[in-house]
Design a protein around this motif. Structure first.
Motif, PDB file in Angstrom:
ATOM      1  N   ALA A  68       0.839  -1.187   0.000  1.00 25.92           N
ATOM      2  CA  ALA A  68       0.000   0.000   0.000  1.00 25.92           C
ATOM      3  C   ALA A  68       0.880   1.245   0.000  1.00 25.92           C
ATOM      4  O   ALA A  68       0.411   2.346  -0.141  1.00 25.92           O
ATOM      5  CB  ALA A  68      -0.905   0.003   1.213  1.00 25.92           C
ATOM      6  N   LEU A  69       2.163   1.053   0.212  1.00 18.52           N
ATOM      7  CA  LEU A  69       3.110   2.161   0.191  1.00 18.52           C
ATOM      8  C   LEU A  69       4.269   1.799  -0.733  1.00 18.52           C
ATOM      9  O   LEU A  69       5.401   1.636  -0.295  1.00 18.52           O
ATOM     10  CB  LEU A  69       3.649   2.433   1.599  1.00 18.52           C
ATOM     11  CG  LEU A  69       2.672   2.990   2.614  1.00 18.52           C
ATOM     12  CD1 LEU A  69       3.343   3.086   3.973  1.00 18.52           C
ATOM     13  CD2 LEU A  69       2.150   4.326   2.185  1.00 18.52           C
ATOM     14  N   ARG A 103       0.457  10.179   3.521  1.00 19.57           N
ATOM     15  CA  ARG A 103       1.122   9.030   4.129  1.00 19.57           C
ATOM     16  C   ARG A 103       1.803   9.425   5.425  1.00 19.57           C
ATOM     17  O   ARG A 103       1.706   8.734   6.447  1.00 19.57           O
ATOM     18  CB  ARG A 103       2.146   8.455   3.149  1.00 19.57           C
ATOM     19  CG  ARG A 103       2.814   7.167   3.619  1.00 19.57           C
ATOM     20  CD  ARG A 103       3.932   6.754   2.666  1.00 19.57           C
ATOM     21  NE  ARG A 103       3.531   6.885   1.276  1.00 19.57           N
ATOM     22  CZ  ARG A 103       4.372   6.807   0.251  1.00 19.57           C
ATOM     23  NH1 ARG A 103       5.673   6.635   0.463  1.00 19.57           N
ATOM     24  NH2 ARG A 103       3.928   6.915  -0.987  1.00 19.57           N
ATOM     25  N   GLN A 154      -1.057   5.456   0.080  1.00 22.98           N
ATOM     26  CA  GLN A 154      -0.216   4.819  -0.926  1.00 22.98           C
ATOM     27  C   GLN A 154       0.181   5.805  -2.020  1.00 22.98           C
ATOM     28  O   GLN A 154       1.313   5.831  -2.486  1.00 22.98           O
ATOM     29  CB  GLN A 154      -0.955   3.643  -1.570  1.00 22.98           C
ATOM     30  CG  GLN A 154      -0.229   3.025  -2.758  1.00 22.98           C
ATOM     31  CD  GLN A 154      -1.028   1.924  -3.418  1.00 22.98           C
ATOM     32  OE1 GLN A 154      -0.524   0.819  -3.558  1.00 22.98           O
ATOM     33  NE2 GLN A 154      -2.240   2.213  -3.836  1.00 22.98           N
ATOM     34  N   ARG A 204      -0.530  -3.775  -6.469  1.00 17.26           N
ATOM     35  CA  ARG A 204      -0.680  -2.607  -5.597  1.00 17.26           C
ATOM     36  C   ARG A 204      -2.046  -2.643  -4.933  1.00 17.26           C
ATOM     37  O   ARG A 204      -2.923  -3.418  -5.312  1.00 17.26           O
ATOM     38  CB  ARG A 204      -0.513  -1.316  -6.390  1.00 17.26           C
ATOM     39  CG  ARG A 204      -1.582  -1.101  -7.464  1.00 17.26           C
ATOM     40  CD  ARG A 204      -1.343   0.176  -8.248  1.00 17.26           C
ATOM     41  NE  ARG A 204      -0.164   0.079  -9.078  1.00 17.26           N
ATOM     42  CZ  ARG A 204       0.483   1.122  -9.598  1.00 17.26           C
ATOM     43  NH1 ARG A 204       0.060   2.350  -9.358  1.00 17.26           N
ATOM     44  NH2 ARG A 204       1.537   0.963 -10.349  1.00 17.26           N
ATOM     45  N   LEU A 215       0.375  -1.756   3.787  1.00 15.73           N
ATOM     46  CA  LEU A 215       0.278  -0.425   4.398  1.00 15.73           C
ATOM     47  C   LEU A 215       0.066  -0.502   5.896  1.00 15.73           C
ATOM     48  O   LEU A 215      -0.676  -1.328   6.385  1.00 15.73           O
ATOM     49  CB  LEU A 215      -0.906   0.321   3.788  1.00 15.73           C
ATOM     50  CG  LEU A 215      -1.333   1.589   4.489  1.00 15.73           C
ATOM     51  CD1 LEU A 215      -0.332   2.692   4.252  1.00 15.73           C
ATOM     52  CD2 LEU A 215      -2.696   2.004   4.045  1.00 15.73           C
TER      53      LEU A 215
END
Length: 465
Positions: free
Chosen positions: A11-12, A309, A303, A203, A29
């Motif tokens: 997620a990142l 973030r 993300q 992703r 994430l």
């Protein structure tokens, strides 16, 4: 319960190199922002002779290898990467031997994400059995599904094959089939996008991301033209259809079409209950039956946007991080059971709601403000419908979108759906208009596909709720 994948996705993700290479899998994430080296390891090109990766399993559902993007993507937006047969879960043999309502093809095509990087998106094209009786060649409707979830098993193309997924680990219902099949019955072809990261295993799904959704929908229309055996061409009139998350996607696509996809001329767009102002929508879903959707939006934006973030990482507690990680593999049914009526203040370090935290942070506020729909004039006529009692995707912000468009001189047919209050925060005020307005929405769009002109009712906005 099988909540984790046998191969996780990030997620990142680290930014993809500007070489046509898609962002590759990493870690989930908010289980913690880990060392960049771990993520970058997944960016290395894999030789063609290397062993196939292990299949991705999301909540007990094995994701077919079709949904794993290749390392290299085409340069052209809308270019097909691969196709395959897609058996429709709800289909009957027609008198002429062809399946009803049509023949479906699974798609993977190239699009561009909100960072301007190439991304693979999946979806489905359905060639209808019904004959188009309107003027001109068979038209095309690009359908943007309403909220399905964030797990790969929730993808709309999955739901076409499996209208009900119920395995003890996940619950997914293909509720958009009704609208899709009604459109097919008019003789129009349908292409459905799975959105960025929903289905594809590289992703996380970027839930309600304005640019990602609009690009994916417009590129789906482009991809449909080159599907083997498809009867639609560049000469086919094209319409957009979406409600809720899909309403936001179709609205954003109508705005961005002139700059992003000038080759996809739009005959008409239906945007039902569009989440145009996410600040308002976050307040609507926080503590509601669909509170899990707040987790999806936070994870998706974290993300895609470094500023959000950083804010999320600094303010979400360990309990909240665990919840976001858990929710990231959920479908709508799972979220209703797992996080229904949860308040986001339970996920933060200071006990404030996520909406309040974002409102107090200039970086986060600016990042979310970039998602606002209504700052551009949509191309072609648009029908915007919103239930006056909708408290999940608040009616007021959807109506404001119509006002914003009208002020820009757009051709808007605005319909305020008058219904009694059917229960606060329990989804009924949001879902019932989906059904009650569907027939009128499809009739309006069919007229546009047939070349009939639409008359704006912007003049009535001062007297409409």
């Amino acid at each position: 319960m099988s909540r984790k994948r046998t191969r996780s996705r990030s997620a990142l993700p680290a930014p993809a190199a500007a070489t046509g290479r898609a962002t590759k899998p990493g870690l989930r994430l908010l289980a913690g922002v880990v060392a960049a080296g771990t993520v970058c390891a997944g960016l290395s090109a894999v030789p063609a002779s290397a062993a196939a990766p292990e299949p991705v399993v999301s909540r007990g559902v094995t994701i077919p290898a079709f949904y794993t993007p290749p390392t290299q993507l085409p340069s052209k937006n809308g270019a097909l990467i691969r196709t395959g047969p897609l058996p429709l879960g709800l289909s009957i043999p027609g008198l002429d031997g062809r399946p009803m309502p049509g023949t479906a093809t699974r798609l993977m095509y190239k699009s561009t994400d909100s960072a301007g990087l190439p991304v693979a998106v999946t979806g489905a094209y359905i060639e209808p059995s019904a004959v188009w009786k309107g003027t001109g060649p068979r038209p095309l409707v690009a359908v943007a599904s309403g909220t399905m979830g964030q797990g790969d098993q929730c993808a709309p193309s999955f739901a076409l094959q499996n209208p009900l997924t119920l395995n003890g680990d996940t619950v997914s219902v293909g509720y958009e089939a009704l609208a899709i099949y009604r459109i097919l019955s008019t003789g129009a072809a349908v292409v459905v996008t799975d959105y960025v990261g929903l289905g594809t295993t590289d992703r996380l799904h970027t839930y309600v991301n304005r640019l990602d959704q609009a690009h994916a929908l417009l590129d789906a229309a482009r991809a449909a033209r080159t599907v083997p055996g498809a009867s639609v061409t560049a000469a086919s009139r094209t319409g957009l259809y979406g409600y809720s998350q899909g309403g936001g996607a179709s609205a954003a696509a109508a705005e961005l079409q002139p700059s992003y996809a000038p080759d996809v001329a739009l005959a008409g767009t239906y945007a039902g209950a569009p989440p145009a102002d996410l600040t308002s929508v976050m307040k609507g879903i926080d503590g509601s039956a669909l509170a899990g959707a707040l987790a999806w939006s936070i994870s998706g934006f974290a993300q895609a946007d470094p500023d959000l973030r950083a804010v999320v990482d600094a303010n979400i507690s360990s309990t909240g991080k665990a919840a976001l990680t858990d929710a990231s593999t959920m479908c709508v049914g799972d979220a209703l059971f797992g996080y229904g009526f949860t308040k986001s203040s339970k996920w933060t370090t200071n006990g404030k709601s996520i909406g309040d935290i974002i409102a107090a942070d200039p970086r986060a506020k600016a990042a979310l403000d970039k998602q606002r729909i209504g700052r551009l004039k949509p191309t072609g006529p648009v029908r915007l419908a919103t239930g006056v009692q909708d408290d999940i995707v608040p009616h007021s912000q959807a109506r404001q979108l119509a006002v914003d468009w009208c002020n820009k001189g757009a051709n808007v047919t605005y319909d305020a759906i008058m219904l009694p209050n059917l229960g606060d925060k329990i989804l009924t005020n949001h879902l019932v208009p989906l059904i009650t307005d569907q027939g009128d929405a499809i009739s309006w769009l069919t007229d546009r596909l047939a070349g009939k002109a639409a008359t704006s009712n912007c003049w009535s906005m001062p007297i409409q709720r």
